[in-house]
Scaffold this active site. Structure first.
Site, PDB file in Angstrom:
ATOM      1  CB  CYS A  31      -6.827  26.433  48.406  1.00 46.85           C
ATOM      2  SG  CYS A  31      -5.777  27.634  47.577  1.00 46.85           S
ATOM      3  CB  CYS A  34      -5.998  29.483  50.314  1.00 47.10           C
ATOM      4  SG  CYS A  34      -6.857  29.411  48.726  1.00 47.10           S
TER       5      CYS A  34
END
Length: 296
Positions: A31, A34
């Site tokens: 991600c 993230c």
């Protein structure tokens, strides 16, 4: 900062949040956002000097925890206090916005110098008939609008109109295996169909009295309760299965419980910059009950 797994979740998140706020960061290695929000949260944990603890949960490796919290996208950040989620946000917010979020909740918050925001004026609630009419028009004018179609099917089920719901659902039925919202709609539609085909048949209560582990009877009763739109009673019955056998029938009780939560969850009001508004009290309560059973 601590990495949280199913084994240490109770101690490092639930128990720890009784004495210190715990900020839970659901992330994954693939991600991109993230990787942006992660260092910001770690920096703020140091900057705030013990006013909160950062816990990181890899949503790929800890899928049971992610499911228990109903995580739909990452990054999702949830603040836990006194054993319960109190607020959260999704996406990679800039540091200033994360500070504003934290200062709303943490002891000795430093938001006194922030400019006051004008309260949003909530729109007057529409009656169910008006909402259905609006959604039906949206689907008719744009049949490819999956969001409108999902909301329309959900509203029809809430109104106790399963035949119309099944017809409206048919164009997206093939997506049930790919998207949770469609899977949940399909499970509830199936419950209505089951109840209609078993009307007046089967003494589920009698079977349960005779054998508390007759999970087929409990599941049948739960589906009848769903069709009667007795949502919380249905979830209570599904919890009875989960407390005795969490993995029964390939996790069917938990998946059906989540489907009911998805159906009864009301639309969330607009809030500032990606913050998650508080859950509906009933939804929040039953989500916590599911978490406590699944994680026990």
């Amino acid at each position: 900062m601590i990495d949280v797994t199913l084994e240490n979740f109770e101690a490092e998140v639930i128990a720890a949040s009784m004495t210190q706020p715990v900020l839970v960061d659901f992330w994954a290695t693939w991600c991109g956002p993230c990787k942006v929000i992660g260092p910001i949260l770690e920096k703020l944990e140091a900057d705030y000097g013990g006013r909160f603890k950062l816990a990181k949960i890899d949503s790929d490796e800890q899928q049971q925890l992610a499911a228990a919290f109903g995580i739909r996208s990452i990054p999702t950040v949830i603040l836990m206090m006194n054993g319960q989620p109190v607020d959260g946000f999704m996406g990679a917010l800039p540091e200033g916005k994360v500070r504003e979020f934290l200062d709303k909740h943490l002891p000795e918050g430093g938001d006194a110098d922030l400019p006051e925001e004008e309260p949003e004026v909530e729109a007057a609630p529409q009656d169910a008939g008006a909402v259905l009419e609006k959604l039906q028009h949206a689907v008719a004018t744009d049949p490819a609008n999956d969001d409108a179609r999902a909301d329309y099917v959900k509203a029809l089920l809430q109104a106790g109109r399963p035949h119309e719901a099944a017809q409206a659902f048919e164009p997206v039925a093939g997506k049930a295996a790919l998207e949770r919202r469609f899977e949940s709609l399909e499970r509830v539609i199936d419950a209505f169909a089951f109840a209609a085909s078993h009307e007046g048949q089967g003494d589920f209560d009698g079977r349960i009295v005779a054998n508390k582990r007759d999970f087929e009877a409990r599941f049948g009763k739960a589906r009848q309760l769903i069709a009667a739109r007795r949502w919380t009673e249905a979830m209570d019955e599904l919890l009875e299965i989960l407390m005795r056998d969490k993995a029964w029938h390939e996790d069917l009780a938990r998946k059906t419980y989540i489907a009911v939560l998805d159906i009864i969850e009301p639309p969330r009001p607009k809030v500032a910059d990606g913050q998650i508004p508080p859950d509906d009290p009933t939804v929040a309560s039953y989500r916590r009950r599911l978490s406590s059973v699944v994680l026990s």
